[in-house]
Write an enzyme that holds these catalytic residues in place. Structure first.
Site, PDB file in Angstrom:
ATOM      1  N   GLY A   1     -10.947 -26.193 -13.484  1.00  0.00           N
ATOM      2  CA  GLY A   1     -11.189 -25.655 -14.828  1.00  0.00           C
ATOM      3  C   GLY A   1     -12.403 -26.295 -15.484  1.00  0.00           C
ATOM      4  N   GLY A   2     -12.455 -27.619 -15.449  1.00  0.00           N
ATOM      5  CA  GLY A   2     -13.564 -28.351 -16.096  1.00  0.00           C
ATOM      6  C   GLY A   2     -14.903 -27.995 -15.472  1.00  0.00           C
TER       7      GLY A   2
ATOM      8  N   GLY B   1      -8.362 -31.585 -18.273  1.00  0.00           N
ATOM      9  CA  GLY B   1      -7.543 -30.760 -17.387  1.00  0.00           C
ATOM     10  C   GLY B   1      -7.974 -30.914 -15.945  1.00  0.00           C
ATOM     11  N   SER B   2      -7.900 -29.812 -15.208  1.00  0.00           N
ATOM     12  CA  SER B   2      -8.167 -29.857 -13.770  1.00  0.00           C
ATOM     13  C   SER B   2      -9.665 -29.878 -13.474  1.00  0.00           C
ATOM     14  CB  SER B   2      -7.555 -28.617 -13.108  1.00  0.00           C
ATOM     15  OG  SER B   2      -8.204 -27.463 -13.600  1.00  0.00           O
TER      16      SER B   2
ATOM     17  N   CYS C   1      -3.608 -38.900 -16.648  1.00  0.00           N
ATOM     18  CA  CYS C   1      -4.876 -38.926 -15.918  1.00  0.00           C
ATOM     19  C   CYS C   1      -5.129 -40.296 -15.295  1.00  0.00           C
ATOM     20  CB  CYS C   1      -6.022 -38.527 -16.842  1.00  0.00           C
ATOM     21  SG  CYS C   1      -5.897 -39.269 -18.445  1.00  0.00           S
TER      22      CYS C   1
ATOM     23  N   GLU D   1      -6.607 -35.412  -6.186  1.00  0.00           N
ATOM     24  CA  GLU D   1      -5.513 -35.749  -7.112  1.00  0.00           C
ATOM     25  C   GLU D   1      -4.259 -34.911  -6.831  1.00  0.00           C
ATOM     26  OE1 GLU D   1      -5.247 -36.277 -11.900  1.00  0.00           O
ATOM     27  OE2 GLU D   1      -5.885 -34.300 -11.232  1.00  0.00           O
TER      28      GLU D   1
ATOM     29  N   GLU E   1     -12.973 -34.148 -19.034  1.00  0.00           N
ATOM     30  CA  GLU E   1     -12.275 -35.270 -18.414  1.00  0.00           C
ATOM     31  C   GLU E   1     -11.303 -34.646 -17.432  1.00  0.00           C
ATOM     32  OE1 GLU E   1      -9.248 -37.524 -20.575  1.00  0.00           O
ATOM     33  OE2 GLU E   1      -8.856 -37.598 -18.446  1.00  0.00           O
TER      34      GLU E   1
HETATM   35  P1  NAP Z   1      -6.291 -26.504 -16.365  1.00  0.00           P
HETATM   36  O1  NAP Z   1      -5.780 -25.484 -15.426  1.00  0.00           O
HETATM   37  O2  NAP Z   1      -7.541 -27.171 -16.025  1.00  0.00           O
HETATM   38  O3  NAP Z   1      -6.393 -25.785 -17.778  1.00  0.00           O
HETATM   39  C1  NAP Z   1      -6.813 -26.471 -18.941  1.00  0.00           C
HETATM   40  C2  NAP Z   1      -7.339 -25.474 -19.946  1.00  0.00           C
HETATM   41  O4  NAP Z   1      -8.564 -24.937 -19.465  1.00  0.00           O
HETATM   42  C3  NAP Z   1      -6.415 -24.311 -20.159  1.00  0.00           C
HETATM   43  O5  NAP Z   1      -6.460 -23.986 -21.526  1.00  0.00           O
HETATM   44  C4  NAP Z   1      -7.007 -23.211 -19.318  1.00  0.00           C
HETATM   45  O6  NAP Z   1      -6.818 -21.947 -19.893  1.00  0.00           O
HETATM   46  C5  NAP Z   1      -8.480 -23.531 -19.354  1.00  0.00           C
HETATM   47  N1  NAP Z   1      -9.161 -23.125 -18.125  1.00  0.00           N
HETATM   48  C6  NAP Z   1      -8.826 -23.471 -16.864  1.00  0.00           C
HETATM   49  N2  NAP Z   1      -9.693 -22.933 -15.990  1.00  0.00           N
HETATM   50  C7  NAP Z   1     -10.598 -22.252 -16.720  1.00  0.00           C
HETATM   51  C8  NAP Z   1     -11.729 -21.461 -16.395  1.00  0.00           C
HETATM   52  N3  NAP Z   1     -12.118 -21.264 -15.133  1.00  0.00           N
HETATM   53  N4  NAP Z   1     -12.423 -20.900 -17.397  1.00  0.00           N
HETATM   54  C9  NAP Z   1     -12.034 -21.070 -18.687  1.00  0.00           C
HETATM   55  N5  NAP Z   1     -10.955 -21.764 -19.041  1.00  0.00           N
HETATM   56  C10 NAP Z   1     -10.244 -22.366 -18.083  1.00  0.00           C
HETATM   57  O7  NAP Z   1      -5.224 -27.645 -16.596  1.00  0.00           O
HETATM   58  P2  NAP Z   1      -3.705 -27.580 -17.015  1.00  0.00           P
HETATM   59  O8  NAP Z   1      -3.265 -26.211 -17.377  1.00  0.00           O
HETATM   60  O9  NAP Z   1      -3.583 -28.595 -18.057  1.00  0.00           O
HETATM   61  O10 NAP Z   1      -2.934 -28.090 -15.757  1.00  0.00           O
HETATM   62  C11 NAP Z   1      -3.204 -27.631 -14.464  1.00  0.00           C
HETATM   63  C12 NAP Z   1      -3.561 -28.790 -13.557  1.00  0.00           C
HETATM   64  O11 NAP Z   1      -4.645 -29.560 -14.114  1.00  0.00           O
HETATM   65  C13 NAP Z   1      -2.461 -29.812 -13.389  1.00  0.00           C
HETATM   66  O12 NAP Z   1      -1.529 -29.441 -12.431  1.00  0.00           O
HETATM   67  C14 NAP Z   1      -3.246 -31.027 -13.001  1.00  0.00           C
HETATM   68  O13 NAP Z   1      -3.537 -31.026 -11.640  1.00  0.00           O
HETATM   69  C15 NAP Z   1      -4.542 -30.923 -13.758  1.00  0.00           C
HETATM   70  N6  NAP Z   1      -4.588 -31.796 -14.963  1.00  0.00           N
HETATM   71  C16 NAP Z   1      -5.192 -32.987 -14.847  1.00  0.00           C
HETATM   72  C17 NAP Z   1      -5.264 -33.816 -15.951  1.00  0.00           C
HETATM   73  C18 NAP Z   1      -5.944 -35.139 -15.875  1.00  0.00           C
HETATM   74  O14 NAP Z   1      -6.064 -35.773 -16.903  1.00  0.00           O
HETATM   75  N7  NAP Z   1      -6.391 -35.571 -14.749  1.00  0.00           N
HETATM   76  C19 NAP Z   1      -4.711 -33.438 -17.166  1.00  0.00           C
HETATM   77  C20 NAP Z   1      -4.083 -32.201 -17.245  1.00  0.00           C
HETATM   78  C21 NAP Z   1      -4.041 -31.383 -16.121  1.00  0.00           C
HETATM   79  P3  NAP Z   1      -5.565 -21.040 -19.496  1.00  0.00           P
HETATM   80  O15 NAP Z   1      -4.400 -21.942 -19.347  1.00  0.00           O
HETATM   81  O16 NAP Z   1      -5.447 -20.138 -20.653  1.00  0.00           O
HETATM   82  O17 NAP Z   1      -5.911 -20.390 -18.222  1.00  0.00           O
END
Ligand code: NAP
Length: 527
Positions: free
Chosen positions: A244-245, A240-241, A301, A392, A264
């Site tokens: 978050g990661g 993910g982001s 990604c 990104e 990742e």
């Molecule tokens: P995300 O916001 O990173 O969320 C991924 C997962 O992690 C979700 O289940 C989220 O839970 C959880 N999470 C996020 N922040 C957290 C925290 N501080 N503590 C605990 N859990 C947390 O990614 P996304 O929802 O897939 O998409 C959002 C953005 O991420 C996209 O717009 C993009 O920029 C990026 N992304 C990048 C890639 C890549 O491969 N480079 C792939 C996917 C997404 P909740 O949703 O329940 O909050």
């Protein structure tokens, strides 16, 4: 059938009082199913069951694990059109993409099934004793990889099947002998529940211990946070982001017992276009990149978000051709209003930076939640100084940097953040003339591509999907391919251990007929 409940081991449960729905971005409406977020009590139950299941599962034979993984693949296929339809409803992606991703998921399951059935993956090393050695005798020491314990996997938003409930992280962890608790991605909770039902069916059929797998719903970060903090959890898989990661990585490191988080995250996947290849093949390369940048609305990604070249008339022409080509492509639906919201916000942020100009933008009317592609350009010096431009933009976007010379190109590559991939386009021995720049690029990436695009990640043993931070939190490991199993294991040495108490892989007789390194010789022989 979708129940909206959590799988706590083999049981469906919905004790919590927070509910949520998923969203169909294509129709711009909420889906009907109501999901219940896992309560604190359910989280604890899932971890407790996983902890108990681990005691039995860690010693389960490769053949039994293989049967389990193959049964999951069969059960996913049995979900047939119901799974494809819910996937489409929750992601806005096409049925063709659903079928392709399901194929990849099945392939990954069967690949790990074969790996554990064969068994050599445990890296058995045996050094037999030398009691006569002077000045001190050498003991008998035998080493192999063993599973870590219960793992938490965060489902990814952009791959509802291949990187989610039964995706690469889950499957590699189950193959290693670790129970898995999935924190289902809230955008595709229904797809997650259906796949979870297939895993539970397969677990029951192949007599796996209850708790080997749980699937927890959540609509916010609390469930994931509580799981990562739980003392019985031993590692985390995430896609993910960066925000978050990184938050999860920091959380895991603040625990009394820190644990590894294999996250990742963001990558802009730089592409270097060298002068001669641009002169000769600008039309071809522009066409290839117009397709690669917009593939899946740029929600990969490995999307090529940064193109680097040295200023010339040829580069100017290339940019113009790419601009003409990219606006010919019909935009497609993005995964969720939040994802398109982030895309629009990040695009606007780059656009507002000094020195950035928009070279092409799809401006025709599109349906709600469709991502409109854009190409921007900037001078090398401006890019070098402004790190906002290095971030990104998740979507159909690419920034083209026009460097004033070879030296500036080298400086830019040297200062890039870690990346999943880097691509080099060269012609007529240019790769030799620019070797030092290419070497520098190699230091920044996990996969380096020659005259090709980064999108399309082959699932095979030689694939490296992971790179220096922030592409991933540990560049020594891959999230794709058989070696991804190494994230969930640790080596243990047995010294002077009685034969009958040794794991079967380390006994004198090579019962499993696996490859072992015995006294520095790789062999299938028994001792
Ligand atoms: P995300 O916001 O990173 O969320 C991924 C997962 O992690 C979700 O289940 C989220 O839970 C959880 N999470 C996020 N922040 C957290 C925290 N501080 N503590 C605990 N859990 C947390 O990614 P996304 O929802 O897939 O998409 C959002 C953005 O991420 C996209 O717009 C993009 O920029 C990026 N992304 C990048 C890639 C890549 O491969 N480079 C792939 C996917 C997404 P909740 O949703 O329940 O909050």
């Amino acid at each position: 059938m979708i129940t909206g409940k959590n799988y706590i081991g083999n049981n469906l449960s919905s004790e919590g009082n927070i509910t949520f729905k998923t969203f169909n971005p294509k129709t711009n409406t909420q889906n009907d199913f109501l999901f219940t977020e896992a309560s604190d009590d359910e989280i604890n139950q899932a971890v407790q069951l996983a902890t108990e299941a681990f005691i039995q599962y860690k010693n389960t034979s490769g053949i039994k694990k293989s049967n389990f993984l193959n049964a999951i693949a069969d059960e996913i296929l049995n979900l047939d059109n119901d799974l494809l339809q819910i996937y489409k409803m929750e992601s806005g992606l096409t049925i063709e993409r659903a079928i392709g991703e399901r194929e990849r998921t099945i392939w990954q399951l069967r690949m790990f099934a074969n790996l554990v059935k064969e068994g050599s993956w445990v890296d058995a090393v045996i050094d037999t004793s030398q009691p006569e050695r002077k000045p001190i005798s050498k003991p008998d020491i035998r080493k192999m990889l063993i599973p870590l314990g219960p793992i938490v996997v965060f489902g990814a938003s952009n791959f509802p099947l291949a990187y989610s409930t039964a995706g690469g992280d889950t499957v590699s962890a189950l193959a290693s002998g670790c129970p898995v608790i999935v924190k289902s991605h809230p955008m595709h909770a229904g797809t997650g529940e259906m796949v979870a039902s297939a895993i539970i069916k397969a677990a029951k059929k192949t007599e796996m211990p209850n708790g080997i797998f749980s699937n927890l719903n959540s609509s916010g970060i609390e469930v994931g946070v509580n799981l990562v903090k739980h003392p019985n959890i031993k590692a985390v898989g995430f896609t993910g982001s960066v925000i978050g990661g990184r938050a999860l990585f920091d959380l895991a490191n603040q625990r009394k017992e820190p644990i590894p988080v294999f996250a990742e995250m963001g990558s802009i996947n730089p592409v270097i276009l060298l002068p001669k290849v641009i002169r000769k093949s600008k039309n071809k390369i522009a066409k290839i990149y117009s397709e690669s940048i917009t593939l899946g609305s740029g929600q990969f990604c490995t999307n090529p978000g940064l193109i680097l070249g040295i200023k010339s008339d040829d580069l100017t022409n290339f940019i113009q051709i790419l601009a003409n080509e990219i606006v010919k492509i019909e935009p497609s639906c993005m995964l969720h209003p939040n994802i398109i919201g982030n895309y629009e916000k990040n695009k606007a942020k780059i656009k507002s930076q000094k020195g950035v100009s928009v070279k092409a933008e799809y401006v025709n009317d599109v349906s709600k939640n469709f991502g409109q592609q854009v190409i921007m350009t900037v001078e090398g010096e401006t890019f070098f100084k402004n790190t906002t431009l290095h971030q990104e933009v998740f979507g159909p976007f690419s920034l083209i940097v026009q460097c004033k010379n070879k030296e500036q190109l080298h400086e830019i590559v040297k200062n890039l953040e870690g990346q999943l991939t880097g691509s080099v386009w060269a012609d007529n021995d240019e790769e030799i003339k620019y070797k030092s720049i290419i070497d520098t690029l190699q230091n920044r990436v996990g996969r380096i591509i020659f005259n090709g695009v980064s999108t399309g990640v082959e699932v095979c043993p030689s694939m490296q999907h992971g790179g220096p931070y922030p592409a991933s939190t540990d560049s020594r490991f891959t999230a794709v391919g058989i070696h991804s199993i190494k994230r969930w294991v640790r080596p243990v040495s047995f010294q002077n251990w009685p034969q009958k108490l040794l794991p079967i892989e380390l006994r004198n007789e090579n019962i499993l007929k696996i490859n072992r390194l015995i006294n520095n010789e790789l062999t299938l022989n028994s001792i």
